[in-house]
Every structure is written in C-alpha cells, then in structure tokens.
Enzyme design. Structure first.
Site, PDB file in Angstrom:
ATOM      1  N   LYS A 165      71.311  41.928  43.169  1.00 31.09           N
ATOM      2  CA  LYS A 165      71.631  43.274  42.678  1.00 31.09           C
ATOM      3  C   LYS A 165      72.078  44.076  43.899  1.00 31.09           C
ATOM      4  O   LYS A 165      71.263  44.685  44.595  1.00 31.09           O
ATOM      5  CB  LYS A 165      70.394  43.920  42.032  1.00 31.09           C
ATOM      6  CG  LYS A 165      70.190  43.505  40.572  1.00 31.09           C
ATOM      7  CD  LYS A 165      68.986  44.166  39.950  1.00 31.09           C
ATOM      8  CE  LYS A 165      69.196  45.624  39.615  1.00 31.09           C
ATOM      9  NZ  LYS A 165      70.065  45.880  38.455  1.00 31.09           N
TER      10      LYS A 165
HETATM   11  N1  PMP Z   1      72.884  42.247  34.261  1.00 31.20           N
HETATM   12  C1  PMP Z   1      73.112  43.247  35.134  1.00 31.20           C
HETATM   13  C2  PMP Z   1      74.463  43.369  35.755  1.00 31.20           C
HETATM   14  C3  PMP Z   1      72.110  44.184  35.436  1.00 31.20           C
HETATM   15  O1  PMP Z   1      72.332  45.187  36.294  1.00 31.20           O
HETATM   16  C4  PMP Z   1      70.859  44.052  34.802  1.00 31.20           C
HETATM   17  C5  PMP Z   1      69.763  45.039  35.103  1.00 31.20           C
HETATM   18  N2  PMP Z   1      68.999  44.659  36.205  1.00 31.20           N
HETATM   19  C6  PMP Z   1      70.666  42.995  33.906  1.00 31.20           C
HETATM   20  C7  PMP Z   1      71.703  42.107  33.667  1.00 31.20           C
HETATM   21  C8  PMP Z   1      69.341  42.782  33.238  1.00 31.20           C
HETATM   22  O2  PMP Z   1      68.385  42.352  34.167  1.00 31.20           O
HETATM   23  P1  PMP Z   1      66.831  42.681  33.993  1.00 31.20           P
HETATM   24  O3  PMP Z   1      66.451  42.230  32.643  1.00 31.20           O
HETATM   25  O4  PMP Z   1      66.177  41.924  35.066  1.00 31.20           O
HETATM   26  O5  PMP Z   1      66.694  44.152  34.154  1.00 31.20           O
END
Ligand code: PMP
Length: 311
Positions: A165
């Site tokens: 991220k």
């Molecule tokens: N894809 C992206 C691009 C994201 O930014 C997120 C949010 N973190 C997710 C998927 C979902 O991830 P998570 O369930 O870990 O929040």
C-alpha cells in the site's frame, strides 16, 4: 461530489515517531520527501465496539505485517519493531477515547535530501485515528451502490507493486474514484492492463453466479485482509470460492457483485455501467456474508476471536 465521499477528521492526539502529540501539532516540513514523490506506505485498520461493550481491532497483526511488507517492498526501513507499532495503535485509540473507528498508520520519508533518491532522510511514522461510519453510506450497505468501470486502468503489476500500500500508487485510485463520483456513480471498478477486472479504487471485488463466489486472483490486486476473511467465512458456510479472472461483461451477468475492504467492509453493488446486477438490490449471499463479517468484528463469532485484539 457527494457528502459521503469526503471525511473531515479531528481528534485529540496523534502518535508521531514514538510519542503522542496534540492533534494540531502533528505537522511536517514542506520539503517532506513523501509529499513530493509519493514514496510512503500506509494502512487502514478498523476498531469495532464488541457486543460485550469492549473495543477490538480487527486483524491488527495482519495489517501491521502488511505495513512492514509495504515498507520492505519500497526499500524503507521502519525505525520501530512491529510489536511497538501494534502497541502504539492501541495507545492512540485510548488517548483519543475512540471505542470504534478507523486507524491510519503512515510511514513516510522526512525532509533532508531532495531528488528521487531519499538518501539518509529519516523514515518517520505517524498513527492517527478517527470515527468513520460506513464508507459507502448506510444506504449503500443495504441497497447496494452504483459502480462504473473506470477509464483508468489499474497499473501493471510491475509498475504498481500490488502487495504494497504505497502512497503514490493511490493517485491511480483517486483518478478513478473522482471520475466515478463526477459521473454520478458511487465507486470505480478498475480493469488491469489486459482488460480483466482487477479491483475497485480501494476494495477487492467478488461476483456470485449460480451460488459460486469468484474473485480476481492475487497477483494483480492487493491482498485484502477483508477479502481473505470473506473467503474463509464463505468456505465455512459451504459456499464454493474460486480465485479466477473476471471479465467486464461477467460483472453485468453476475447474480450478485460486492466489494470488500477495511473502509467499505462488505458493500453490495446493485448496478454496474447502468446494467442492473441480479435483482438490483443486495443479494442473499452478499447479505449472509455481510452479517457473518459483522458477527466477526463485533466478537459474536467465537470461532474467529483470533482475529480480534481487544483494547
Ligand atoms: N484494494 C485496494 C487497492 C485497497 O486500497 C484496499 C484497502 N486497503 C483493498 C483492496 C482492501 O484491502 P483490505 O481488505 O485489507 O482493507
């Protein structure tokens, strides 16, 4: 843009580089490296009030692990151990007396050298928390949202490192999200550079057809922690889950489509590109998984207590 697309946040304290500081003092120099070039990493985590009145952070260890992995991918060394960051997150929630809300750890590069090589600039860490309701609206959680396939493609896996991220990567998500909102939709779905469905601007995507759950495989998308939880919950209910490519028109003819993410939790999609999905409302499998998810985060699902860190 609609009101639900913006969030003004305010709290008491922010954890910065090892200590809690007053909210308004958590400032940085304008030559902060990350501000210019986007090399920084972050997490989004939620804390929920449990059925018994306590507060619990959902999958804290996994989120902190991903934060460190994001830093590692980007050649950034976090100047704290993961356990210290976990403890700092708990401290920040307590200092803000926040029983339920959103947690934003950010690892960024401070000022010093400019230019693309950050050199010896300090790697800094901030943790902020704030109350955050339903990211895509209460109504969206019940009735489903309207999504648009974006004109912006998700970066190629060797352009955007999909397991991290990284701050700068989110420009791609912001372009897609704003386009969707300006065009009157609630959310953007991005295709990859081959034209296959990748994910939404900040959520993973699932379809349901003939009772089978399908989600794009991990290589091209973020390994969502909610995605992982929903796969486990679905399999536990005897629902078949496949991780396989999805085409744009497969979205149109799915019985159900929904998104998963820390902010969006489990959000149904009722329409894509002006095509109604299924019956045009939250489908039965989405509803069942939504309620299973909320049982977990509020501590009602005893089997999944390992995912909760009580404050
Ligand atoms: N894809 C992206 C691009 C994201 O930014 C997120 C949010 N973190 C997710 C998927 C979902 O991830 P998570 O369930 O870990 O929040």
């Amino acid at each position: 843009m609609t009101a639900k697309s913006t969030t003004q946040v305010q709290g008491e304290k922010i954890w910065m580089d090892g200590r809690l500081v007053p909210w308004d003092d958590a400032t940085v120099h304008v030559l902060t490296h990350t501000l210019h070039y986007g090399l920084g990493v972050f997490e989004g985590i939620r804390c929920y009030r449990s059925a018994d009145g306590r507060s619990a952070i959902f999958r804290l260890t996994e989120h902190v692990r991903r934060l460190f992995e994001s830093a590692h991918i980007n050649l950034m060394r976090v100047p704290f151990e993961p356990e210290r960051i976990e403890a700092a997150i708990c401290e920040t929630l307590r200092a803000n007396q926040l029983a339920e809300g959103y947690i934003r750890p950010l690892v960024f590069i401070g000022h010093g050298a400019m230019g693309l090589n950050p050199g010896d600039n300090p790697v800094r860490v901030a943790i902020a928390v704030w109350p955050w309701g339903k990211y895509l609206g209460d109504d969206g959680m019940e009735r489903g949202i309207r999504a648009k396939v974006s004109t912006f493609a998700r970066h190629h896996v060797n352009a955007k490192m999909t397991k991290g991220k990284t701050c700068g990567d989110y420009v791609n998500s912001i372009l897609a999200k704003r386009e969707a909102l300006l065009d009157g939709y609630d959310e953007a779905i991005l295709l990859d550079t081959q034209g296959l469905v990748a994910e939404a601007s900040g959520e993973n995507l699932f379809t349901v057809r003939d009772g089978v759950l399908r989600t794009p495989p991990l290589p091209g998308v973020l390994g969502g922690i909610t995605r992982d939880a929903v796969i486990e919950l679905a399999r536990d209910k005897g629902i078949r889950v496949v991780e396989a490519a999805i085409t744009r028109d497969e979205l149109y003819i799915a019985d159900e489509v929904f998104l998963t993410g820390t902010a969006a939790e489990v959000t149904p999609i009722r329409e894509v590109d002006r095509r109604q999905i299924g019956a045009g409302s939250r489908g039965p499998i989405t509803k069942a998984l939504q309620s299973a998810f909320f049982d977990v985060v509020t501590g009602r699902d005893r089997k999944r207590e390992r995912w909760l860190t009580y404050l």
